[in-house]
Design a protein around this motif. Structure first.
Motif, mmCIF file in Angstrom:
data_model
loop_
_atom_site.group_PDB
_atom_site.id
_atom_site.type_symbol
_atom_site.label_atom_id
_atom_site.label_comp_id
_atom_site.label_asym_id
_atom_site.label_seq_id
_atom_site.Cartn_x
_atom_site.Cartn_y
_atom_site.Cartn_z
ATOM 1 N N GLY A 201 0.767 -1.269 0.148
ATOM 2 C CA GLY A 201 -0.052 -0.053 -0.008
ATOM 3 C C GLY A 201 0.705 1.277 -0.207
ATOM 4 N N ALA A 202 2.066 1.242 -0.267
ATOM 5 C CA ALA A 202 2.759 2.274 -0.205
ATOM 6 C C ALA A 202 4.163 2.322 -1.124
ATOM 7 C CB ALA A 202 3.456 2.467 1.086
ATOM 8 N N ASP A 203 5.044 3.346 -1.576
ATOM 9 C CA ASP A 203 6.229 3.213 -2.472
ATOM 10 C C ASP A 203 6.965 2.353 -1.625
ATOM 11 O OD1 ASP A 203 5.131 4.615 -4.377
ATOM 12 O OD2 ASP A 203 5.646 6.451 -3.903
ATOM 13 N N ILE A 204 8.018 2.077 -2.208
ATOM 14 C CA ILE A 204 9.418 1.245 -1.912
ATOM 15 C C ILE A 204 10.260 2.329 -0.970
ATOM 16 C CG2 ILE A 204 11.384 -0.045 -2.298
ATOM 17 C CD1 ILE A 204 9.805 -0.600 -5.039
ATOM 18 N N ARG A 205 10.473 1.985 0.152
ATOM 19 C CA ARG A 205 11.339 2.808 1.072
ATOM 20 C C ARG A 205 12.972 2.541 1.020
ATOM 21 N NH1 ARG A 205 7.271 2.830 6.083
ATOM 22 N NH2 ARG A 205 5.715 3.815 5.203
ATOM 23 N N ILE A 206 13.795 3.281 0.622
ATOM 24 C CA ILE A 206 15.111 3.605 0.845
ATOM 25 C C ILE A 206 15.169 4.282 2.241
ATOM 26 C CG2 ILE A 206 17.423 4.082 -0.140
ATOM 27 C CD1 ILE A 206 15.901 3.999 -2.823
ATOM 28 N N TYR A 207 15.747 3.345 2.967
ATOM 29 C CA TYR A 207 15.975 4.129 4.249
ATOM 30 C C TYR A 207 17.162 5.037 4.513
ATOM 31 C CZ TYR A 207 12.147 1.852 6.941
ATOM 32 O OH TYR A 207 10.908 1.286 7.144
ATOM 33 N N GLY A 208 16.854 6.071 5.129
ATOM 34 C CA GLY A 208 17.571 7.232 5.357
ATOM 35 C C GLY A 208 18.668 7.138 6.489
ATOM 36 N N THR A 209 18.903 8.092 7.024
ATOM 37 C CA THR A 209 20.057 7.910 8.207
ATOM 38 C C THR A 209 19.350 8.276 9.695
ATOM 39 O OG1 THR A 209 20.540 10.385 8.022
ATOM 40 C CG2 THR A 209 21.797 8.497 6.796
ATOM 41 N N LYS A 210 18.114 8.691 9.752
ATOM 42 C CA LYS A 210 17.396 8.786 11.241
ATOM 43 C C LYS A 210 16.165 7.631 11.304
ATOM 44 C CE LYS A 210 18.757 13.728 11.388
ATOM 45 N NZ LYS A 210 19.607 13.351 12.358
ATOM 46 N N ASN A 211 16.477 6.634 11.613
ATOM 47 C CA ASN A 211 15.479 5.625 11.945
ATOM 48 C C ASN A 211 16.306 4.439 12.682
ATOM 49 O OD1 ASN A 211 16.875 3.721 9.854
ATOM 50 N ND2 ASN A 211 15.804 5.326 8.432
ATOM 51 N N TYR A 212 15.705 3.523 13.382
ATOM 52 C CA TYR A 212 16.088 2.695 14.121
ATOM 53 C C TYR A 212 17.384 1.906 13.506
ATOM 54 C CZ TYR A 212 16.735 -2.043 16.483
ATOM 55 O OH TYR A 212 16.877 -3.125 17.209
ATOM 56 N N ILE A 213 16.984 1.194 12.197
ATOM 57 C CA ILE A 213 18.106 0.360 11.555
ATOM 58 C C ILE A 213 19.376 1.351 11.117
ATOM 59 C CG2 ILE A 213 17.334 0.532 9.214
ATOM 60 C CD1 ILE A 213 18.870 -2.487 11.081
ATOM 61 N N ALA A 214 19.180 2.344 10.848
ATOM 62 C CA ALA A 214 20.471 3.421 10.591
ATOM 63 C C ALA A 214 21.337 3.612 11.684
ATOM 64 C CB ALA A 214 19.825 4.708 10.065
ATOM 65 N N THR A 215 20.912 3.680 12.759
ATOM 66 C CA THR A 215 21.624 3.977 14.018
ATOM 67 C C THR A 215 22.255 2.587 14.246
ATOM 68 O OG1 THR A 215 20.059 3.019 15.580
ATOM 69 C CG2 THR A 215 19.909 5.414 15.131
ATOM 70 N N ILE A 216 21.851 1.414 14.079
ATOM 71 C CA ILE A 216 22.790 0.480 14.055
ATOM 72 C C ILE A 216 24.041 0.322 12.888
ATOM 73 C CG2 ILE A 216 23.001 -2.098 14.072
ATOM 74 C CD1 ILE A 216 19.981 -2.006 15.239
#
Length: 331
Positions: A217-232
């Protein structure tokens, strides 16, 4: 005081041992491991003066040692289990497993389901007679007045990116600051181990990694640098491609299948939320743009569990993610 368990154990299991050790050494903390928070501990476990916790909704007085905890989001569930506390109630995520599948079954068995995460059943929560409720303002700020009438309610401002700060708030509310320090110290050691396994800081930094999420139901997300996985990824010292700088509010840069090649990197991890066809995973990964990405050609594309990598948000999840990062990137 003994070190935490070897890396093959989860942080949650390690924290249970830590809590038990602290209790045995009379450090002033009670261990809740192995049973619901309302069904263990001595009769005077909750004795003592109430404590004040700073929250997104202002100062909140909480019991000296909460015994009946209810959590209303996945991050809070990860936090309390990591700290050795089994809540009496928790909301469920929008997944078939209810409670997220990376959590050990023995740790979630016996927890009462109090409804879907965004629509918790207030009557069910009240029926559990909690003495502490944990959640965030972004999830349930509109229900704060009602929740506060049931029990002291500790809310963080947001979820996801500030997960480490939120964990400290949860630890403060639970009176588990000593256990929290052991958990964070163990995480730091694990991060250092992974960075070393990847060839050190310089080599890790030269390896650009992307996280892609296919969402029904949404576009494909390329994760940036301000989210949970980015911190790891940042903790390990891994590099991020320039496309991540285009992420809205640092969270994600959303693309159609026709622009998926923008997600190319030295390594690409991807997960799916919902039906793979409806989330456009099937058509995207079967298309030419995806297949022609360097990461795909070099065998550096890895499908990962969405419940663990995206939805978990906590130290128990992070410990497992670190293990998978090391395993995949050193192949």
């Amino acid at each position: 005081m003994p070190l935490l368990q070897p890396r093959s154990r989860t942080l949650a299991a390690a924290s249970l041992t830590v809590a038990a050790a602290l209790a045995l050494s009379a450090c002033g903390f009670s261990s809740d491991s192995g049973s619901a928070s309302g069904s263990s501990g001595s009769e005077d476990a909750s004795a003592g003066s109430p404590r004040t916790v700073k929250t997104a909704m202002g100062d909140v007085k909480v019991p000296a040692a909460p015994q009946r905890v209810v959590v209303l989001d996945t991050a809070e569930l990860d936090s309390v289990l990591t700290l050795g506390v089994k809540p009496v109630g928790a909301t469920h995520a929008d997944v078939d497993s209810g409670f997220l599948n990376y959590l050990p079954k023995d740790q979630v068995t016996g927890i009462t389901d109090v409804g879907q995460m965004m629509t918790p059943n207030l009557e069910a929560i009240a029926g559990l007679k909690p003495d502490l409720i944990l959640t965030s303002k972004i999830r349930h700020g509109d229900k704060y007045a009602e929740l506060s009438k049931i029990a002291p309610t500790v809310m963080t401002e947001n979820t996801g990116y500030p997960w480490k700060e939120n964990f400290q708030v949860h630890a403060e509310a639970l009176n588990k600051k000593a256990e929290a320090k052991m958990v964070t110290d163990d995480y730091a050691r694990h991060v250092a181990d992974v960075t070393k396994a990847l060839g050190g800081k310089e080599k890790a930094g030269a390896t650009e990694v992307n996280m892609v999420r296919f969402v029904e139901g949404a576009d494909i997300r390329i994760y940036g640098t301000k989210n949970y996985i980015a911190t790891i990824l940042a903790d390990v010292g891994l590099g991020r491609p320039a496309v991540t700088d285009q992420a809205k509010d640092g969270f994600s840069y959303d693309v159609s299948p026709e622009k998926i090649d923008l997600a190319d990197a030295d390594a690409v991890f991807h997960s799916t939320y919902g039906d793979p066809k409806k989330a456009k995973e099937t058509q995207t990964t079967g298309g030419g743009l995806w297949k022609n990405m360097d990461a795909v050609k070099n065998g550096k594309v890895f499908a990962v569990d969405d419940q663990l990598w995206i939805q978990g948000i906590g130290y128990t999840a992070a410990d497992k993610i670190l293990h998978e990062l090391q395993t995949n990137l050193t192949k």
